[in-house]
Design a protein around this motif. Structure first.
Motif, PDB file in Angstrom:
ATOM      1  N   LYS A 158       9.782  10.469  -0.636  1.00 51.97           N
ATOM      2  CA  LYS A 158       8.939   9.280  -0.626  1.00 51.97           C
ATOM      3  C   LYS A 158       9.222   8.382  -1.837  1.00 51.97           C
ATOM      4  CE  LYS A 158       6.754   9.429   3.214  1.00 51.97           C
ATOM      5  NZ  LYS A 158       6.986   8.343   4.199  1.00 51.97           N
ATOM      6  N   ARG A 159       9.459   8.980  -2.975  1.00 51.21           N
ATOM      7  CA  ARG A 159       9.830   8.178  -4.141  1.00 51.21           C
ATOM      8  C   ARG A 159      11.205   7.545  -3.933  1.00 51.21           C
ATOM      9  NH1 ARG A 159       8.673   4.416  -7.580  1.00 51.21           N
ATOM     10  NH2 ARG A 159       9.574   4.679  -9.660  1.00 51.21           N
ATOM     11  N   ALA A 160      12.110   8.285  -3.317  1.00 51.83           N
ATOM     12  CA  ALA A 160      13.431   7.724  -3.005  1.00 51.83           C
ATOM     13  C   ALA A 160      13.307   6.524  -2.072  1.00 51.83           C
ATOM     14  CB  ALA A 160      14.321   8.796  -2.378  1.00 51.83           C
ATOM     15  N   ASP A 161      12.400   6.597  -1.105  1.00 54.94           N
ATOM     16  CA  ASP A 161      12.172   5.466  -0.198  1.00 54.94           C
ATOM     17  C   ASP A 161      11.767   4.222  -0.986  1.00 54.94           C
ATOM     18  OD1 ASP A 161      12.730   7.091   1.945  1.00 54.94           O
ATOM     19  OD2 ASP A 161      10.644   7.369   2.552  1.00 54.94           O
ATOM     20  N   GLU A 162      10.888   4.397  -1.952  1.00 56.74           N
ATOM     21  CA  GLU A 162      10.442   3.262  -2.763  1.00 56.74           C
ATOM     22  C   GLU A 162      11.615   2.621  -3.500  1.00 56.74           C
ATOM     23  OE1 GLU A 162       5.920   4.945  -3.746  1.00 56.74           O
ATOM     24  OE2 GLU A 162       7.446   4.868  -5.320  1.00 56.74           O
ATOM     25  N   LEU A 163      12.475   3.457  -4.045  1.00 61.53           N
ATOM     26  CA  LEU A 163      13.606   2.938  -4.816  1.00 61.53           C
ATOM     27  C   LEU A 163      14.644   2.279  -3.910  1.00 61.53           C
ATOM     28  CD1 LEU A 163      14.006   5.860  -7.372  1.00 61.53           C
ATOM     29  CD2 LEU A 163      12.865   3.660  -7.704  1.00 61.53           C
ATOM     30  N   MET A 164      14.873   2.843  -2.735  1.00 63.96           N
ATOM     31  CA  MET A 164      15.796   2.209  -1.796  1.00 63.96           C
ATOM     32  C   MET A 164      15.239   0.868  -1.313  1.00 63.96           C
ATOM     33  SD  MET A 164      17.448   5.358   0.412  1.00 63.96           S
ATOM     34  CE  MET A 164      15.886   6.014   0.998  1.00 63.96           C
ATOM     35  N   SER A 165      13.946   0.814  -1.102  1.00 61.15           N
ATOM     36  CA  SER A 165      13.329  -0.444  -0.699  1.00 61.15           C
ATOM     37  C   SER A 165      13.500  -1.499  -1.786  1.00 61.15           C
ATOM     38  CB  SER A 165      11.845  -0.231  -0.397  1.00 61.15           C
ATOM     39  OG  SER A 165      11.673   0.312   0.897  1.00 61.15           O
ATOM     40  N   GLU A 166      13.364  -1.100  -3.031  1.00 59.16           N
ATOM     41  CA  GLU A 166      13.556  -2.056  -4.120  1.00 59.16           C
ATOM     42  C   GLU A 166      14.991  -2.587  -4.127  1.00 59.16           C
ATOM     43  OE1 GLU A 166      13.425  -4.435  -7.539  1.00 59.16           O
ATOM     44  OE2 GLU A 166      12.040  -3.923  -5.930  1.00 59.16           O
ATOM     45  N   THR A 167      15.955  -1.743  -3.830  1.00 58.25           N
ATOM     46  CA  THR A 167      17.344  -2.189  -3.759  1.00 58.25           C
ATOM     47  C   THR A 167      17.513  -3.278  -2.699  1.00 58.25           C
ATOM     48  OG1 THR A 167      18.122   0.002  -4.441  1.00 58.25           O
ATOM     49  CG2 THR A 167      19.715  -1.452  -3.389  1.00 58.25           C
ATOM     50  N   TYR A 168      16.905  -3.064  -1.529  1.00 60.77           N
ATOM     51  CA  TYR A 168      17.023  -4.054  -0.452  1.00 60.77           C
ATOM     52  C   TYR A 168      16.259  -5.338  -0.789  1.00 60.77           C
ATOM     53  CZ  TYR A 168      19.712  -1.451   2.968  1.00 60.77           C
ATOM     54  OH  TYR A 168      20.744  -0.816   3.625  1.00 60.77           O
ATOM     55  N   ALA A 169      15.154  -5.201  -1.485  1.00 61.42           N
ATOM     56  CA  ALA A 169      14.424  -6.398  -1.909  1.00 61.42           C
ATOM     57  C   ALA A 169      15.248  -7.197  -2.914  1.00 61.42           C
ATOM     58  CB  ALA A 169      13.079  -6.008  -2.516  1.00 61.42           C
ATOM     59  N   HIS A 170      15.956  -6.492  -3.780  1.00 62.36           N
ATOM     60  CA  HIS A 170      16.784  -7.157  -4.786  1.00 62.36           C
ATOM     61  C   HIS A 170      18.024  -7.801  -4.161  1.00 62.36           C
ATOM     62  CE1 HIS A 170      19.093  -7.879  -8.429  1.00 62.36           C
ATOM     63  NE2 HIS A 170      20.075  -7.151  -7.916  1.00 62.36           N
ATOM     64  N   LEU A 171      18.721  -7.063  -3.320  1.00 61.76           N
ATOM     65  CA  LEU A 171      19.988  -7.556  -2.768  1.00 61.76           C
ATOM     66  C   LEU A 171      19.791  -8.574  -1.655  1.00 61.76           C
ATOM     67  CD1 LEU A 171      21.998  -4.203  -2.565  1.00 61.76           C
ATOM     68  CD2 LEU A 171      22.338  -6.069  -4.204  1.00 61.76           C
ATOM     69  N   PHE A 172      18.780  -8.358  -0.819  1.00 60.83           N
ATOM     70  CA  PHE A 172      18.642  -9.155   0.396  1.00 60.83           C
ATOM     71  C   PHE A 172      17.330  -9.937   0.456  1.00 60.83           C
ATOM     72  CE2 PHE A 172      20.998  -5.158   1.448  1.00 60.83           C
ATOM     73  CZ  PHE A 172      22.261  -5.729   1.465  1.00 60.83           C
ATOM     74  N   ARG A 173      16.529  -9.850  -0.611  1.00 63.87           N
ATOM     75  CA  ARG A 173      15.246 -10.557  -0.702  1.00 63.87           C
ATOM     76  C   ARG A 173      14.339 -10.223   0.482  1.00 63.87           C
ATOM     77  NH1 ARG A 173      16.164 -10.658  -5.606  1.00 63.87           N
ATOM     78  NH2 ARG A 173      14.180 -11.804  -5.857  1.00 63.87           N
ATOM     79  N   LEU A 174      14.365  -8.979   0.886  1.00 61.75           N
ATOM     80  CA  LEU A 174      13.568  -8.515   2.019  1.00 61.75           C
ATOM     81  C   LEU A 174      12.134  -8.254   1.553  1.00 61.75           C
ATOM     82  CD1 LEU A 174      13.361  -7.437   4.955  1.00 61.75           C
ATOM     83  CD2 LEU A 174      14.091  -5.205   4.076  1.00 61.75           C
ATOM     84  N   PRO A 175      11.145  -8.993   2.063  1.00 64.80           N
ATOM     85  CA  PRO A 175       9.754  -8.787   1.642  1.00 64.80           C
ATOM     86  C   PRO A 175       9.229  -7.427   2.109  1.00 64.80           C
ATOM     87  CG  PRO A 175      10.032 -10.939   2.680  1.00 64.80           C
ATOM     88  CD  PRO A 175      11.264 -10.149   2.992  1.00 64.80           C
ATOM     89  N   GLN A 176       8.702  -6.654   1.156  1.00 67.03           N
ATOM     90  CA  GLN A 176       8.253  -5.302   1.478  1.00 67.03           C
ATOM     91  C   GLN A 176       7.004  -4.939   0.696  1.00 67.03           C
ATOM     92  OE1 GLN A 176      11.581  -2.253   1.728  1.00 67.03           O
ATOM     93  NE2 GLN A 176      12.628  -3.942   0.704  1.00 67.03           N
ATOM     94  N   THR A 177       6.189  -4.095   1.323  1.00 67.95           N
ATOM     95  CA  THR A 177       5.026  -3.500   0.667  1.00 67.95           C
ATOM     96  C   THR A 177       5.036  -2.010   0.941  1.00 67.95           C
ATOM     97  OG1 THR A 177       3.696  -5.510   0.926  1.00 67.95           O
ATOM     98  CG2 THR A 177       2.513  -3.456   0.490  1.00 67.95           C
ATOM     99  N   GLY A 178       5.037  -1.210  -0.124  1.00 71.04           N
ATOM    100  CA  GLY A 178       4.940   0.239   0.005  1.00 71.04           C
ATOM    101  C   GLY A 178       3.525   0.697  -0.306  1.00 71.04           C
ATOM    102  N   LEU A 179       2.968   1.545   0.559  1.00 70.89           N
ATOM    103  CA  LEU A 179       1.589   2.005   0.414  1.00 70.89           C
ATOM    104  C   LEU A 179       1.556   3.506   0.136  1.00 70.89           C
ATOM    105  CD1 LEU A 179       0.025   0.040   3.409  1.00 70.89           C
ATOM    106  CD2 LEU A 179      -0.079  -0.562   0.981  1.00 70.89           C
ATOM    107  N   ARG A 180       0.990   3.869  -0.990  1.00 67.06           N
ATOM    108  CA  ARG A 180       0.857   5.278  -1.353  1.00 67.06           C
ATOM    109  C   ARG A 180      -0.479   5.788  -0.819  1.00 67.06           C
ATOM    110  NH1 ARG A 180       3.056   4.738  -7.656  1.00 67.06           N
ATOM    111  NH2 ARG A 180       5.284   4.707  -7.126  1.00 67.06           N
ATOM    112  N   PHE A 181      -0.427   6.484   0.315  1.00 62.18           N
ATOM    113  CA  PHE A 181      -1.634   6.969   0.974  1.00 62.18           C
ATOM    114  C   PHE A 181      -2.211   8.184   0.247  1.00 62.18           C
ATOM    115  CE2 PHE A 181       0.617   5.152   4.787  1.00 62.18           C
ATOM    116  CZ  PHE A 181      -0.261   4.093   4.963  1.00 62.18           C
ATOM    117  N   PHE A 182      -3.541   8.266   0.258  1.00 60.09           N
ATOM    118  CA  PHE A 182      -4.264   9.373  -0.359  1.00 60.09           C
ATOM    119  C   PHE A 182      -5.098  10.102   0.677  1.00 60.09           C
ATOM    120  CE2 PHE A 182      -2.936   7.214  -4.070  1.00 60.09           C
ATOM    121  CZ  PHE A 182      -3.154   8.020  -5.182  1.00 60.09           C
ATOM    122  N   THR A 183      -4.639  11.274   1.131  1.00 55.76           N
ATOM    123  CA  THR A 183      -5.372  12.245   1.954  1.00 55.76           C
ATOM    124  C   THR A 183      -6.216  11.587   3.043  1.00 55.76           C
ATOM    125  OG1 THR A 183      -5.537  13.576  -0.078  1.00 55.76           O
ATOM    126  CG2 THR A 183      -6.677  14.398   1.869  1.00 55.76           C
TER     127      THR A 183
END
Length: 337
Positions: A158-183
């Motif tokens: 899940k942390r890797a997903d966040e970092l990969m998403s940041e890469t795509y936001a940086h390279l391709f300006r892809l708007p994204q929101t990551g939600l850390r769900f709690f139980t």
């Protein structure tokens, strides 16, 4: 235009898809019915969406970890936004089957990022997890806190997903929101989660296994509050303005905690279940399990300020709602076995 909801046969995915359909959106649900828990339950969720969504809902039985299959399934779909909630869940199962997590949570996330990139989607909202915080002793957990000491493979993916998403936001300006769900808990929930397991055991007169001798804290969050937060996020994509956003990114990418902001002792959960079931629980006190964390506690200041998120459902309301659904709806269906 259409909103893609991955994990539509899952607990949160079904509820989010239902909320979007209820307000008039067209939804394509994606899932492939992995047998991690009851396939019958997953099929019942999709049937519920089909019955309530009518022509506005279509479903694709496809593994989003398979890039070619995903592309073929969506070749003729005009995608506007994506809510990526599908994943291989579960902390403990990651000890037994790590390959499933790499396939769904790593390769699958990249495939969704590629889909969003090449289709030019307006916003990708994706599921992360409170497990990324690891075994922290300081609470509440803040998005600004470091999240580089996961104690399970699930958390690491899940942390890797966040970092990969940041890469795509940086390279391709892809708007994204990551939600850390709690139980998350509530009607149509997951059988591998404590609320379902404890309720089932109490109603059947079986003892429940309580880890760390009951000394555990969880920020239990009712499904209706979670759905409200997901939809609020979807409707308000981050702006590509170069300003730092929650998560520390200056790209069009942000991270939010989404929880109840009210951790409860496991013993308090058990008391609410006993009251709702009208029966006392037998309890087996056990040590902490590998990969589990002692406590979760969401700081939700960022999402409250930016999106207006405000959870309203305490355990005293949410647990009776789940028990009522379980007794009167799920147990009454022929598919619950």
């Amino acid at each position: 235009m259409t909103i893609i909801v991955t994990g539509a046969a899952g607990f949160i995915g079904m509820h989010v898809a239902a909320a979007l359909l209820a307000r008039g959106e067209r939804v394509v649900g994606i899932d492939n019915f992995t047998p991690y828990y009851s396939v019958a339950l997953k099929q019942a969720r999709v049937a519920h969406l089909a019955a309530t969504g009518g022509d506005a809902f279509t479903f694709a039985d496809v593994d989003f970890g398979d890039a070619d299959a995903l592309a073929a399934a969506l070749a003729d779909v005009a995608v506007d936004r994506i809510v990526h909630l599908g994943a291989q869940p579960g902390v403990r199962y990651s000890l037994e089957n790590p390959a499933a997590y790499v396939h769904s949570n790593i390769a699958g996330h990249v495939n969704i990022l590629e889909l969003a990139r090449h289709r030019g989607v307006r916003h990708l909202v994706y599921a992360s997890s409170s497990s990324v915080y690891g075994m922290r002793s300081d609470t509440p957990f803040r998005v600004a806190d470091r999240a580089d000491t996961p104690i399970s493979l699930y958390a690491a993916t899940k942390r890797a997903d966040e970092l990969m998403s940041e890469t795509y936001a940086h390279l391709f300006r892809l708007p994204q929101t990551g939600l850390r769900f709690f139980t998350v808990y509530g009607p149509w929930g997951r059988p591998d989660m404590a609320v379902w397991k404890f309720t089932e055991a109490v109603l059947q007169g079986r003892p429940i296994d309580v880890y760390n001798h009951g000394d555990m804290l969880r920020d239990f969050t009712f499904i209706d509050d979670i759905v409200n937060g997901v939809v609020l996020a979807l409707d308000q994509p981050p702006v590509d303005d170069g300003r730092e956003k929650p998560g520390g990114f200056s790209t069009p990418h942000r991270l939010y905690n989404i929880g109840n902001n009210r951790p409860e002792q496991l013993t308090a959960l058990i008391r609410e279940i006993e009251a709702a079931c009208g029966r006392q629980a037998g309890i087996n006190l056990l040590p902490m399990q590998d990969g589990d964390v002692y406590q979760t506690f969401a700081d939700i200041d960022d999402i409250a300020r930016d999106l207006g998120f405000a959870p309203t459902t305490p355990l005293s309301v949410g647990i009776p709602a789940f028990v009522d659904w379980y007794r009167n709806d799920w147990l009454a269906t022929p598919t619950h076995q």
